[in-house]
Design a protein around this motif. Structure first.
Motif, mmCIF file in Angstrom:
data_model
loop_
_atom_site.group_PDB
_atom_site.id
_atom_site.type_symbol
_atom_site.label_atom_id
_atom_site.label_comp_id
_atom_site.label_asym_id
_atom_site.label_seq_id
_atom_site.Cartn_x
_atom_site.Cartn_y
_atom_site.Cartn_z
ATOM 1 N N SER A 1 -7.187 -4.105 -0.357
ATOM 2 C CA SER A 1 -5.758 -4.420 -0.405
ATOM 3 C C SER A 1 -5.232 -4.611 1.007
ATOM 4 C CB SER A 1 -4.965 -3.311 -1.097
ATOM 5 O OG SER A 1 -3.583 -3.612 -1.047
ATOM 6 N N GLU B 1 -1.442 -2.269 1.950
ATOM 7 C CA GLU B 1 -1.267 -0.877 2.327
ATOM 8 C C GLU B 1 -0.503 -0.784 3.649
ATOM 9 O OE1 GLU B 1 -2.305 1.768 0.228
ATOM 10 O OE2 GLU B 1 -2.340 -0.060 -0.966
ATOM 11 N N GLU B 2 0.198 0.301 3.836
ATOM 12 C CA GLU B 2 0.993 0.480 5.053
ATOM 13 C C GLU B 2 0.113 0.369 6.295
ATOM 14 O OE1 GLU B 2 4.044 3.772 7.078
ATOM 15 O OE2 GLU B 2 3.221 4.083 5.059
ATOM 16 N N PRO C 1 -6.105 0.852 -4.155
ATOM 17 C CA PRO C 1 -6.924 1.407 -3.071
ATOM 18 C C PRO C 1 -8.182 2.109 -3.558
ATOM 19 C CG PRO C 1 -4.605 1.792 -2.630
ATOM 20 C CD PRO C 1 -4.680 1.203 -4.012
#
Length: 299
Positions: free
Chosen positions: A149, A152-153, A222
């Motif tokens: 992904s 994600e931050e 995730p």
């Protein structure tokens, strides 16, 4: 070699600009970007000049390095090749087979050097694995999982509009295809299906009759993330080495190959012609996923 850099996004900052600036045989002449302020900032950081036009930068260099979305990269690459400039492109070369083939034809007509940055393929451990696998007979299948992904931050690519729109097929798909092509040979047929969360599944029949299965996503949960590539055949089941992700080092090796080819050395394996072959497979996969039919490639 005098280079012009096209692009000012995360990939240009992380890889292209530092890679060009660090190379002993490169002069980074200038930067062009769709946002003039970002172009000026990136150029200032590396002692280069910000150019207001594409043609102006092309005119002042020997080669171009492009870190832009495929649909923006393709016309710049074509213009540069027709102007006699060597090409250092990112993957995928273009979104359509016709555009990629047109760029490859311009490179051939101009007797130019070209490379495409399939990142892992420029890592020595991967290069050694591919060469050994090519010398080994009897492969019957391959499986590549490139699932993760970018949302994600902290991931710098999550805000990329073209990645959000085109997904894993066009973002990580080129890396997967670039692994299987040199070992199993050209692709003859493509079947594809898409699922939730950007999951795309490809089934490729190669001209060698071997089958490769690719699972691709840049938006997976995730916990489902994985990256693995496996070949199987008479030699057994063999896993492609897992390597450290440090893009500037392989970028430098790609520049080495481009400069050597421009000076009369061997044509890089990962040139625009190879990039066009990868684009053709991905375009066929997109058609197959959309229509629900198997697509035959005629190359």
């Amino acid at each position: 070699m005098r280079f012009g850099l096209f692009g000012t996004g995360p990939w240009a900052h992380l890889t292209h600009a530092p890679g060009l600036a660090a190379h002993p045989d490169v002069e980074l002449v200038g930067v062009w970007g769709r946002n003039p302020d970002k172009a000026a900032a990136l150029a200032d950081e590396y002692g280069a000049r910000a150019y207001p036009t594409v043609d102006g930068l092309i005119a002042d260099v020997d080669a171009v390095a492009v870190a832009l979305p495929p649909d923006v990269q393709a016309p710049i690459a074509l213009a540069a090749a027709r102007a006699g400039r060597h090409l250092l492109l990112d993957k995928p070369v273009a979104f359509t087979e016709a555009e990629a083939d047109e760029i490859a034809a311009a490179v051939a007509d101009g007797h130019l050097a070209s490379t495409v940055f399939f990142t892992r393929r420029f890592i020595p451990e991967i290069q050694e694995f591919i060469e050994q696998a090519r010398r080994t007979d009897g492969w019957v299948e391959a499986r590549v999982d490139h699932v993760g992904s970018i949302y994600e931050e902290g991931n710098p690519f999550g805000a990329s509009p073209w990645r959000r729109e085109s997904g894993g097929l066009w973002d990580v798909g080129p890396h997967a295809v670039a692994l299987v092509l040199p070992v199993l040979g050209p692709v003859a047929e493509v079947t594809a299906m898409t699922g939730p969360r950007d999951m795309t599944h490809l089934l490729l029949r190669h001209a060698s009759e071997a089958i490769s299965t690719l699972t691709l996503s840049v938006g997976a949960p995730p916990a489902a993330a994985r990256q693995e590539a496996v070949f199987a055949g008479k030699a057994g089941v063999v896993t492609v080495p897992v390597t450290r992700w440090e893009p500037v080092e392989p970028f430098g090796r790609m520049v080495d190959e481009l400069i050597a080819a421009a000076g009369g050395g061997p044509r890089p394996q990962l040139d625009v012609r190879f990039g066009a072959e990868v684009t053709a497979v991905l375009a066929a996969a997109e058609e197959a996923a959309t229509t629900g039919r198997t697509v035959r490639l005629a190359r």
